[in-house]
Design a protein around this motif. Structure first.
Motif, PDB file in Angstrom:
ATOM      1  N   MET A 169       0.839  -1.202   0.000  1.00 42.87           N
ATOM      2  CA  MET A 169       0.000   0.000   0.000  1.00 42.87           C
ATOM      3  C   MET A 169       0.873   1.250   0.000  1.00 42.87           C
ATOM      4  SD  MET A 169      -2.838   1.274   2.794  1.00 42.87           S
ATOM      5  CE  MET A 169      -1.572   1.746   3.988  1.00 42.87           C
ATOM      6  N   SER A 170       0.524   2.217  -0.831  1.00 44.07           N
ATOM      7  CA  SER A 170       1.258   3.474  -0.883  1.00 44.07           C
ATOM      8  C   SER A 170       1.065   4.254   0.417  1.00 44.07           C
ATOM      9  CB  SER A 170       0.756   4.309  -2.069  1.00 44.07           C
ATOM     10  OG  SER A 170       1.406   5.545  -2.120  1.00 44.07           O
ATOM     11  N   LYS A 171       2.132   4.905   0.852  1.00 44.29           N
ATOM     12  CA  LYS A 171       2.072   5.724   2.070  1.00 44.29           C
ATOM     13  C   LYS A 171       2.719   7.085   1.813  1.00 44.29           C
ATOM     14  CE  LYS A 171       2.189   1.874   5.362  1.00 44.29           C
ATOM     15  NZ  LYS A 171       2.873   1.288   6.549  1.00 44.29           N
ATOM     16  N   ILE A 172       2.302   8.074   2.578  1.00 48.98           N
ATOM     17  CA  ILE A 172       2.928   9.392   2.518  1.00 48.98           C
ATOM     18  C   ILE A 172       4.290   9.311   3.198  1.00 48.98           C
ATOM     19  CG2 ILE A 172       2.777  11.792   3.293  1.00 48.98           C
ATOM     20  CD1 ILE A 172      -0.290  11.481   3.177  1.00 48.98           C
ATOM     21  N   VAL A 173       5.343   9.730   2.496  1.00 49.40           N
ATOM     22  CA  VAL A 173       6.696   9.650   3.064  1.00 49.40           C
ATOM     23  C   VAL A 173       7.334  11.020   3.246  1.00 49.40           C
ATOM     24  CG1 VAL A 173       7.117   7.318   2.182  1.00 49.40           C
ATOM     25  CG2 VAL A 173       7.743   9.306   0.777  1.00 49.40           C
ATOM     26  N   ALA A 174       6.827  12.053   2.567  1.00 43.79           N
ATOM     27  CA  ALA A 174       7.441  13.375   2.700  1.00 43.79           C
ATOM     28  C   ALA A 174       6.405  14.456   2.466  1.00 43.79           C
ATOM     29  CB  ALA A 174       8.594  13.534   1.707  1.00 43.79           C
ATOM     30  N   ILE A 175       6.452  15.511   3.302  1.00 42.56           N
ATOM     31  CA  ILE A 175       5.610  16.701   3.135  1.00 42.56           C
ATOM     32  C   ILE A 175       6.526  17.910   3.243  1.00 42.56           C
ATOM     33  CG2 ILE A 175       3.655  18.036   4.005  1.00 42.56           C
ATOM     34  CD1 ILE A 175       2.559  15.446   5.240  1.00 42.56           C
ATOM     35  N   GLU A 176       6.690  18.633   2.144  1.00 47.36           N
ATOM     36  CA  GLU A 176       7.590  19.777   2.112  1.00 47.36           C
ATOM     37  C   GLU A 176       6.805  21.063   1.862  1.00 47.36           C
ATOM     38  OE1 GLU A 176      11.589  18.942  -0.005  1.00 47.36           O
ATOM     39  OE2 GLU A 176      10.107  17.674  -1.050  1.00 47.36           O
ATOM     40  N   THR A 177       7.335  22.173   2.370  1.00 43.65           N
ATOM     41  CA  THR A 177       6.747  23.483   2.099  1.00 43.65           C
ATOM     42  C   THR A 177       7.800  24.397   1.483  1.00 43.65           C
ATOM     43  OG1 THR A 177       7.244  24.240   4.347  1.00 43.65           O
ATOM     44  CG2 THR A 177       5.052  23.317   3.949  1.00 43.65           C
ATOM     45  N   PHE A 178       7.348  25.315   0.617  1.00 46.81           N
ATOM     46  CA  PHE A 178       8.249  26.211  -0.099  1.00 46.81           C
ATOM     47  C   PHE A 178       7.674  27.628  -0.070  1.00 46.81           C
ATOM     48  CE2 PHE A 178       8.550  21.987  -1.940  1.00 46.81           C
ATOM     49  CZ  PHE A 178       9.922  21.760  -1.990  1.00 46.81           C
ATOM     50  N   LEU A 179       8.360  28.534   0.595  1.00 49.28           N
ATOM     51  CA  LEU A 179       7.999  29.941   0.570  1.00 49.28           C
ATOM     52  C   LEU A 179       8.628  30.575  -0.670  1.00 49.28           C
ATOM     53  CD1 LEU A 179       8.572  30.838   4.316  1.00 49.28           C
ATOM     54  CD2 LEU A 179       6.401  31.052   3.106  1.00 49.28           C
ATOM     55  N   VAL A 180       7.795  30.890  -1.658  1.00 51.54           N
ATOM     56  CA  VAL A 180       8.308  31.422  -2.919  1.00 51.54           C
ATOM     57  C   VAL A 180       7.712  32.802  -3.187  1.00 51.54           C
ATOM     58  CG1 VAL A 180       8.704  29.127  -3.894  1.00 51.54           C
ATOM     59  CG2 VAL A 180       6.512  30.278  -4.285  1.00 51.54           C
ATOM     60  N   PRO A 181       8.488  33.684  -3.829  1.00 50.91           N
ATOM     61  CA  PRO A 181       7.960  34.997  -4.202  1.00 50.91           C
ATOM     62  C   PRO A 181       6.783  34.836  -5.158  1.00 50.91           C
ATOM     63  CG  PRO A 181      10.349  34.922  -4.429  1.00 50.91           C
ATOM     64  CD  PRO A 181       9.895  33.512  -4.228  1.00 50.91           C
ATOM     65  N   PRO A 182       5.808  35.763  -5.160  1.00 52.84           N
ATOM     66  CA  PRO A 182       5.854  36.989  -4.383  1.00 52.84           C
ATOM     67  C   PRO A 182       5.414  36.837  -2.935  1.00 52.84           C
ATOM     68  CG  PRO A 182       3.881  36.937  -5.734  1.00 52.84           C
ATOM     69  CD  PRO A 182       4.674  35.734  -6.118  1.00 52.84           C
ATOM     70  N   ARG A 183       4.457  35.912  -2.643  1.00 51.69           N
ATOM     71  CA  ARG A 183       3.949  35.779  -1.265  1.00 51.69           C
ATOM     72  C   ARG A 183       3.250  34.436  -1.047  1.00 51.69           C
ATOM     73  NH1 ARG A 183      -1.503  39.468  -0.760  1.00 51.69           N
ATOM     74  NH2 ARG A 183      -2.534  38.769  -2.662  1.00 51.69           N
ATOM     75  N   TRP A 184       3.741  33.411  -1.733  1.00 50.06           N
ATOM     76  CA  TRP A 184       3.031  32.145  -1.777  1.00 50.06           C
ATOM     77  C   TRP A 184       3.732  31.069  -0.963  1.00 50.06           C
ATOM     78  CZ3 TRP A 184       3.096  32.708  -7.782  1.00 50.06           C
ATOM     79  CH2 TRP A 184       2.232  33.737  -8.148  1.00 50.06           C
ATOM     80  N   LEU A 185       2.955  30.074  -0.547  1.00 49.68           N
ATOM     81  CA  LEU A 185       3.475  28.900   0.156  1.00 49.68           C
ATOM     82  C   LEU A 185       2.980  27.653  -0.571  1.00 49.68           C
ATOM     83  CD1 LEU A 185       4.949  27.577   2.544  1.00 49.68           C
ATOM     84  CD2 LEU A 185       2.812  27.728   3.845  1.00 49.68           C
ATOM     85  N   PHE A 186       3.902  26.977  -1.259  1.00 48.45           N
ATOM     86  CA  PHE A 186       3.575  25.748  -1.973  1.00 48.45           C
ATOM     87  C   PHE A 186       3.833  24.543  -1.077  1.00 48.45           C
ATOM     88  CE2 PHE A 186       4.611  27.651  -6.449  1.00 48.45           C
ATOM     89  CZ  PHE A 186       3.501  28.468  -6.347  1.00 48.45           C
ATOM     90  N   VAL A 187       3.047  23.493  -1.295  1.00 43.65           N
ATOM     91  CA  VAL A 187       3.148  22.252  -0.520  1.00 43.65           C
ATOM     92  C   VAL A 187       3.381  21.097  -1.487  1.00 43.65           C
ATOM     93  CG1 VAL A 187       1.949  20.688   1.066  1.00 43.65           C
ATOM     94  CG2 VAL A 187       1.570  23.172   1.225  1.00 43.65           C
ATOM     95  N   ARG A 188       4.359  20.268  -1.153  1.00 49.94           N
ATOM     96  CA  ARG A 188       4.669  19.080  -1.970  1.00 49.94           C
ATOM     97  C   ARG A 188       4.555  17.838  -1.110  1.00 49.94           C
ATOM     98  NH1 ARG A 188       8.933  15.610  -3.039  1.00 49.94           N
ATOM     99  NH2 ARG A 188       9.309  15.025  -5.239  1.00 49.94           N
ATOM    100  N   ILE A 189       3.730  16.887  -1.546  1.00 48.03           N
ATOM    101  CA  ILE A 189       3.569  15.612  -0.841  1.00 48.03           C
ATOM    102  C   ILE A 189       4.042  14.484  -1.755  1.00 48.03           C
ATOM    103  CG2 ILE A 189       1.937  13.995   0.195  1.00 48.03           C
ATOM    104  CD1 ILE A 189       0.257  16.318   1.081  1.00 48.03           C
ATOM    105  N   GLU A 190       4.886  13.630  -1.206  1.00 46.04           N
ATOM    106  CA  GLU A 190       5.413  12.492  -1.964  1.00 46.04           C
ATOM    107  C   GLU A 190       5.038  11.201  -1.275  1.00 46.04           C
ATOM    108  OE1 GLU A 190       9.689  10.806  -3.766  1.00 46.04           O
ATOM    109  OE2 GLU A 190       9.564  12.790  -2.810  1.00 46.04           O
TER     110      GLU A 190
END
Length: 381
Positions: free
Chosen positions: A1-22
């Motif tokens: 079964m697939s499982k969540i192994v990583a959750i990353e956040t990225f503060l990028v210009p101009p004022r955004w917060l991106f989220v990456r789940i692997e």
């Protein structure tokens, strides 16, 4: 079964917060948890998110939502709900990527083929609204939104009202449909006067006529005007929207899918709104992932009416605009006032991960400006 192994956040210009789940099988999903001016607080909230979700099944999207919302004891609010929003969007993106279908298909399928959009043009600082409206028309838009006033005191004279009417008239003369945003900066002593003065110019809607913590006063304004009233960017769950639906004080609900629980909660808010004959127009002066989430919801939502789009908004930068971090910008092309439903897998936009990682090496510290009146007192921004 697939499982969540990583959750990353990225503060990028101009004022955004991106989220990456692997996941353990190498699949990746992206979301956006941007909270303007408070992004660092949301980054901190992701410590709890990781403790809760690492090792969980990424396909159990609703279970993840409930886990984050209900087991934190303290519920709601902009910080917690923005974190949940970014996770929720990323998990929907993951699921769609895995199945090879757009998120809208997972929500029951599209109910429209194109999605009407509007862009922001100013109305306070900058104030050259007519010229800005013509630029937007050349970009393919047929509707815009503008601030109704500059920073305004609790009680201002007729000159402030006359100036608001003049600015709206200049934009209406271009032939564009115009939404007017009071931005929560107008207080009750001025709100009814401003609404009455603007009503003959038939604005498409008036947004945040008062701050959402004034539900009784909003109901008073609603009873005195035929202009559709829109509200919701500072409401963070279906429970926050509930009293406004029950009081019949708003005509258009504007949940921000990066603040109000993501696609999952946005879907529930839209369904509640439909039961009260209220339209949905998601708030989104944010990045491409937030917009893509809104467009997926719009594609599958019967009571959706129009979508905010941040292309070239004054918060953005030439090298950090709506299309900067995606490799398929053509999917957001505006034609005759609308964009096509996104039909790529997941959210339908493809993130340039290398660019995001590079940009996040210099995290933004965006803050809204501080405005003061002639007497030195703070004005609402």
């Amino acid at each position: 079964m697939s499982k969540i192994v990583a959750i990353e956040t990225f503060l990028v210009p101009p004022r955004w917060l991106f989220v990456r789940i692997e996941t353990s099988d190498g699949a990746v999903g992206w979301g956006e948890a941007s909270l303007e001016g408070h992004a660092e607080a949301v980054v901190g909230a992701f410590e709890t998110v990781r403790d809760r979700l690492i090792g969980c099944d990424p396909n159990r999207i609703e279970d993840a939502w409930q886990l984050l919302y209900r087991l934190g004891f303290y519920r709601g609010g902009p910080v917690f709900m923005s974190a949940i929003s970014g996770v929720d969007q990323a998990l929907w993106d993951l699921r769609g990527q895995t199945l090879g279908v757009p998120v809208a298909d997972l929500l029951g399928g599209r109910v429209r083929d194109r999605i009407r959009v509007y862009a922001w043009i100013g109305g306070d600082r900058p104030s050259d609204v007519a010229a800005a409206a013509l630029v937007r028309r050349d970009q393919g838009f047929d509707a815009v939104k503008m601030n109704g006033t500059e920073d305004i005191d609790w009680l201002s004279g007729p000159a402030a009202v006359d100036a608001a009417v003049e600015r709206l008239g200049l934009v209406r003369d271009t032939g564009m449909d115009v939404g007017v945003d009071f931005h929560g900066r107008v207080h009750k002593p001025m709100a009814r006067r401003l609404v009455a003065a603007l009503e003959p110019l038939s604005p498409l809607f008036i947004e945040e006529v008062l701050l959402s913590e004034q539900p009784e006063a909003i109901a008073q304004v609603a009873a005195q005007t035929s202009v559709p009233l829109a509200l919701g960017e500072r409401l963070f769950s279906r429970w926050d929207f509930k009293p406004f639906f029950e009081a019949a004080s708003i005509d258009i609900a504007q949940p921000d899918l990066s603040h109000a629980g993501g696609i999952s909660e946005g879907r529930r808010i839209a369904a509640m709104a439909e039961a009260y004959d209220v339209a949905i127009a998601p708030h989104c002066p944010l990045g491409p992932l937030a917009l893509a989430a809104c467009l997926q919801l719009a594609a599958a939502t019967p009571n959706f009416v129009i979508q905010e789009m941040s292309l070239g908004i004054h918060y953005n930068q030439p090298d950090a605009d709506l299309l900067t971090y995606i490799t398929n910008p053509e999917v957001l092309t505006v034609t005759a006032g609308s964009v096509a439903v996104l039909d790529g897998p997941g959210l339908g936009v493809t993130i340039d991960e290398a660019h995001v990682r590079d940009a996040a090496r210099a995290p933004h510290r965006w803050r809204n400006p501080v405005w003061r009146g002639r007497d030195g007192s703070l004005r609402e921004w």
